[in-house]
Scaffold this active site. Structure first.
Site, short mmCIF file in Angstrom:
data_model
loop_
_atom_site.label_atom_id
_atom_site.label_comp_id
_atom_site.label_asym_id
_atom_site.label_seq_id
_atom_site.Cartn_x
_atom_site.Cartn_y
_atom_site.Cartn_z
N TYR A 218 -39.20 -32.61 38.36
CA TYR A 218 -40.00 -31.37 38.41
C TYR A 218 -41.28 -31.38 38.08
CZ TYR A 218 -38.45 -31.68 33.48
OH TYR A 218 -38.26 -32.35 32.30
N CYS B 280 9.60 -42.19 20.87
CA CYS B 280 8.93 -40.75 21.05
C CYS B 280 8.77 -40.75 22.45
CB CYS B 280 7.62 -40.69 20.27
SG CYS B 280 7.02 -38.96 20.44
N ASP C 228 -30.03 -29.31 31.99
CA ASP C 228 -29.38 -29.81 30.77
C ASP C 228 -28.98 -31.40 30.72
OD1 ASP C 228 -29.28 -29.36 28.17
OD2 ASP C 228 -27.22 -28.36 28.37
N GLU D 284 -35.19 -35.04 34.50
CA GLU D 284 -33.97 -34.97 33.77
C GLU D 284 -32.92 -35.76 34.11
OE1 GLU D 284 -34.95 -32.73 31.50
OE2 GLU D 284 -33.10 -32.22 30.26
N GLU E 185 -20.55 -50.78 55.98
CA GLU E 185 -21.79 -51.40 56.52
C GLU E 185 -22.75 -51.57 55.46
OE1 GLU E 185 -23.67 -49.85 60.35
OE2 GLU E 185 -22.07 -48.58 59.72
N LYS F 240 -33.40 -24.82 34.59
CA LYS F 240 -33.39 -25.81 33.80
C LYS F 240 -32.32 -26.77 33.61
CE LYS F 240 -34.90 -25.65 28.78
NZ LYS F 240 -34.07 -26.28 28.12
N LYS G 251 -33.55 -18.49 28.77
CA LYS G 251 -31.94 -19.14 28.54
C LYS G 251 -30.77 -18.17 28.92
CE LYS G 251 -32.94 -22.84 26.12
NZ LYS G 251 -32.61 -23.40 24.95
N ASP H 121 -22.41 -52.16 52.04
CA ASP H 121 -22.00 -53.39 51.49
C ASP H 121 -22.44 -54.71 51.88
OD1 ASP H 121 -21.21 -51.69 49.39
OD2 ASP H 121 -19.27 -51.58 49.54
N CYS I 23 1.83 -39.72 15.81
CA CYS I 23 3.32 -40.10 15.42
C CYS I 23 3.73 -41.56 15.49
CB CYS I 23 3.99 -39.30 16.70
SG CYS I 23 5.57 -39.80 16.79
N CYS J 36 9.70 -35.81 18.72
CA CYS J 36 10.83 -36.76 18.31
C CYS J 36 11.23 -36.43 16.59
CB CYS J 36 10.24 -38.01 18.38
SG CYS J 36 9.23 -38.68 17.30
N GLU K 285 -37.82 -22.49 38.42
CA GLU K 285 -36.78 -23.58 38.59
C GLU K 285 -35.78 -23.48 37.52
OE1 GLU K 285 -39.51 -26.78 37.75
OE2 GLU K 285 -40.92 -26.10 38.76
N CYS L 154 6.15 -34.89 14.19
CA CYS L 154 6.22 -34.90 15.61
C CYS L 154 6.96 -33.83 16.46
CB CYS L 154 6.69 -36.11 16.04
SG CYS L 154 6.33 -36.32 18.19
P1 AMP Z 1 -36.82 -27.54 25.22
O1 AMP Z 1 -35.89 -29.02 24.89
O2 AMP Z 1 -35.69 -26.52 24.92
O3 AMP Z 1 -37.72 -27.40 24.50
O4 AMP Z 1 -37.09 -27.29 26.63
C1 AMP Z 1 -37.95 -28.60 27.22
C2 AMP Z 1 -37.14 -29.29 28.03
O5 AMP Z 1 -36.50 -28.72 28.97
C3 AMP Z 1 -37.97 -30.61 28.70
O6 AMP Z 1 -38.37 -31.46 27.74
C4 AMP Z 1 -37.15 -30.69 29.89
O7 AMP Z 1 -36.71 -32.11 29.36
C5 AMP Z 1 -36.11 -29.79 30.09
N1 AMP Z 1 -36.29 -29.20 31.59
C6 AMP Z 1 -35.23 -29.16 32.20
N2 AMP Z 1 -35.52 -28.75 33.53
C7 AMP Z 1 -36.85 -28.31 33.42
C8 AMP Z 1 -37.63 -27.74 34.42
N3 AMP Z 1 -37.18 -27.62 35.61
N4 AMP Z 1 -39.15 -27.81 34.01
C9 AMP Z 1 -39.21 -28.32 32.78
N5 AMP Z 1 -38.61 -28.85 31.86
C10 AMP Z 1 -37.32 -28.88 32.23
ZN ZN Z 2 6.98 -38.46 18.16
#
Ligand code: AMP
Ligand code: ZN
Length: 664
Positions: free
Chosen positions: A221, A426, A114, A169, A33, A112, A308, A35, A420, A405, A110, A402
């Site tokens: 955030y 192989c 990555d 992020e 729907e 963090k 961390k 689409d 190889c 083979c 909160e 290998c």
């Molecule tokens: P760092 O790069 O280790 O100095 O950590 C700072 C970075 O953590 C910020 O630039 C954000 O990109 C990231 N980050 C991830 N989650 C959060 C969050 N909940 N609040 C603030 N920064 C965050």
């Molecule tokens: Zn091989």
């Protein structure tokens, strides 16, 4: 309803569905729907270019190409965060805070995330700009790419401040990351190492359509600006949520450091249930006035602290190093470990990548090794505990032949991996190549699975993919678990694949470095397999986006006598080895060798149609004006900087009408 109202109502409806799906994870209509509605809007917009809206949901698929990302100075600097690792660290931090502010202090905890940090600017409820963190003072304008991420609202809901920045992020959830890697492996490419680098790399891709294909998410955030109508961090999260942003709901208020530590303890375990990667917790003073009082050091806010998580590491014994042979012949060394618990799963194997890695770590069978699980799907060995090395230990000798083979391995200059070279003798290579040939994105042969391919090869019924077309029902029926019906389906599926278009056949051949996109480019440019076979490396590299590595691999593939024989057989069986006449009919050489830039909004055709017209007629669409540009097709509202540049370089500017006339 007028067309305008119809378009507006469709946009509104689609925006809401995007929001339900991508922000709330709670779709209320099915994909079909959705689409259909999107298609309807696309058609209306194409008929009414005067109602163009840069924030329309139809523009989420990308298409704009950015060659150079513009540098933008952040209105509010993007700081880094101080790190803490223990209860003591946090108590020290609290003491420092209490010296500056009076009264009770509450904290927001909160996760963090990555990924890659991003700053989004909104004005009057519309996304104006998206900028990477860069060095914190200035970053890159990646708006065109960010717009393709569907959890980023282009138009806000409810009430919103007139102008503000919001920080967040960009992350790539594990599931999508894994899927991308499966596709890369299927195309014979190296898998990406981890989601974080892949997410940040995605932001700087030149082709936004590529970004649109990646399942990125934007988690937010923090609000920045004046007159935001908020007094605490916790409120600001709620406010952002109401405007339509994706704000994860893990955040909690804590009245003391002890409560903060409970949050840390909980997520240190449960973060493994999250769909994306986190590397710690961020703790922020909740009250914004207190935040202001605390201020910033030269690199980080005094009111926030990262905690961390401990890197997830264990040590275990390395029992054996085995070597896997991939479809392309690439050898991957694998560490077979004494099974050990790590981050909620039992780990038995770890990747050792290649010979250099083994040498660098000096890992040996019998060693006690440290295994870490970061974003990678397969854990990796990061070090050896030398104190536990057995006295009689011998350095690892990388295999020279290998394991499948016994052919002597080769390693080309600049390649990290050994290969190889026995392509046609192989077994894992033979089976892998046929499995790739029949896969969904290649020949898509229904009724034939990977295991049956292995069976067919091991029984000596086929030894390359062209042999598939010699199979008959009688031949396959005696195979294990093959019934009358499945044998019929298998043969039918194989016959049906003769209709698969040339570009996919080219991808199916399994030429190293020729993935789906490259196959399309080559098919379009050369139009037939014979033309590709005749092409030299120099010819090939002159094709847009074909580099040396790809060109050499193509030439090498077709130089092989056995590959030539296979191609000839495929030809005789009636596989599509050229672009069909129908497709060719729409193509000419009228713009051959011309480099053309397109800018602005058009009336008779859409921007994408215009680009396609240029390519179908042999021209090259370029995203930025240079002295090499032959001419510029200008629509309405063309960017002033492009216009100025075209004038300075004296590039001819032609209208949409003139351009279409040229193609008549
Ligand atoms: P760092 O790069 O280790 O100095 O950590 C700072 C970075 O953590 C910020 O630039 C954000 O990109 C990231 N980050 C991830 N989650 C959060 C969050 N909940 N609040 C603030 N920064 C965050
Ligand atoms: Zn091989």
């Amino acid at each position: 309803m007028t067309v305008k109202e119809q378009i507006q109502s469709l946009r509104k409806e689609l925006r809401e569905h995007n929001y339900n799906y991508y922000v709330l994870d709670n779709p209320t209509i099915d994909d079909f729907e959705f689409d259909m509605k999107l298609k309807q809007l696309q058609e209306l917009e194409a008929q009414h270019p005067e109602l163009f809206d840069p924030n329309s949901p139809t523009l989420r698929v990308g298409g704009e190409v950015t060659k150079n990302f513009e540098t933008v100075v952040h209105e509010h600097r993007m700081y880094s965060l101080d790190n803490s690792y223990s209860r003591e660290d946090l108590l020290d931090w609290e003491k420092r805070i209490k010296k500056i502010v009076d009264g009770p202090v509450e904290f927001v905890c909160e996760l963090k995330y990555d990924g890659a940090s991003i700053s989004l600017t909104y004005e009057n409820g519309k996304l104006l700009r998206a900028v990477t963190r860069g060095d914190g003072t200035q970053g890159d304008d990646v708006t065109t790419n960010i717009k393709t991420i569907k959890s980023v609202p282009l138009q806000l809901k409810n009430d919103f401040p007139e102008k503000f920045d919001i920080r967040g992020e960009i992350v790539l959830p594990f599931e999508g990351f894994q899927k991308m890697n499966e596709e890369r492996l299927a195309a014979g490419e190296e898998p990406y190492r981890n989601p974080r680098n892949t997410a940040s790399g995605s932001l700087k891709l030149q082709d936004s359509a590529e970004v649109a294909k990646r399942p990125l998410e934007c988690l937010l955030y923090s609000l920045k600006g004046t007159n935001l109508g908020i007094t605490s961090q916790f409120d600001s999260l709620e406010k952002a949520r109401r405007m339509g942003f994706k704000v994860p709901d893990a955040a909690r208020l804590a009245k003391s450091i002890e409560e903060v530590l409970e949050f840390v303890k909980y997520w240190d375990i449960h973060r493994h249930d999250l769909p994306y990667e986190t590397d710690g917790v961020v703790i922020k003073v909740n009250n914004l006035l207190q935040q202001e009082e605390l201020g910033y050091t030269s690199k980080a806010p005094r009111w926030a602290m990262a905690y961390k998580f401990k890197a997830e590491q264990v040590s275990t014994r390395l029992n054996e190093i085995t070597y896997q042979v991939g479809r392309t012949g690439a050898i991957t060394p694998v560490a077979n470990l004494e099974p050990v618990e790590l981050a909620g799963t039992t780990v038995k194997r770890a990747s050792l990548h290649n010979a250099d890695q083994i040498e660098k770590l000096d890992v040996r069978v019998g060693d006690e090794v440290y295994v870490e699980k970061g974003g990678e799907i397969i854990p990796k060995i990061i070090a050896v505990d030398l104190s536990k090395r057995p006295p009689n230990s011998q350095p690892t000798q990388y295999i020279t032949h290998c394991p499948e083979c016994q052919t002597e391995l080769v390693r080309q200059e600049g390649d990290a991996k050994h290969y190889c070279p026995n392509d046609n003798g192989c077994n894992p290579q033979i089976i892998g190549r046929i499995q790739h040939f029949i896969s969904r994105k290649a020949m898509d042969i229904e009724g034939l699975g990977g295991e049956t391919v292995a069976l067919l090869v091991n029984e000596g019924l086929i030894s390359n993919y062209s042999d598939l077309y010699t199979l008959t029902k009688d031949v396959v029926l005696p195979l294990e678990r093959m019934a009358e019906k499945s044998a019929d389906n298998l043969i039918k599926g194989i016959q049906a694949s003769k209709q698969i278009p040339f570009e996919r056949v080219l991808f199916a051949l399994g030429i190293r470095y020729v993935g789906e996109t490259v196959a399309k480019k080559l098919a379009k440019h050369y139009k037939s397999i014979d033309a590709i076979i005749a092409a030299t490396t120099e010819d090939l590299v002159s094709v847009d986006e074909i580099g040396n590595r790809i060109a050499e691999s193509v030439v090498e593939f077709f130089a092989s006598e056995s590959n030539k024989t296979i191609i000839n057989k495929l030809k005789n069986y009636g596989i599509q080895l050229e672009i069909s006449a129908e497709k060719l009919a729409n193509q000419t050489d009228k713009l051959k060798g011309l480099s053309i830039v397109v800018s602005g909004v058009f009336h008779t055709v859409s921007r994408n149609e215009l680009k396609k017209l240029i390519e179908d007629n042999g021209g090259k669409v370029s995203s930025s004006i240079s002295s090499k540009t032959n001419f510029l097709v200008a629509g309405d509202n063309m960017g002033p900087s492009k216009l100025a540049k075209a004038q300075t370089l004296q590039i001819p500017i032609i209208s949409e009408e003139d351009f279409l006339f040229r193609l008549k």
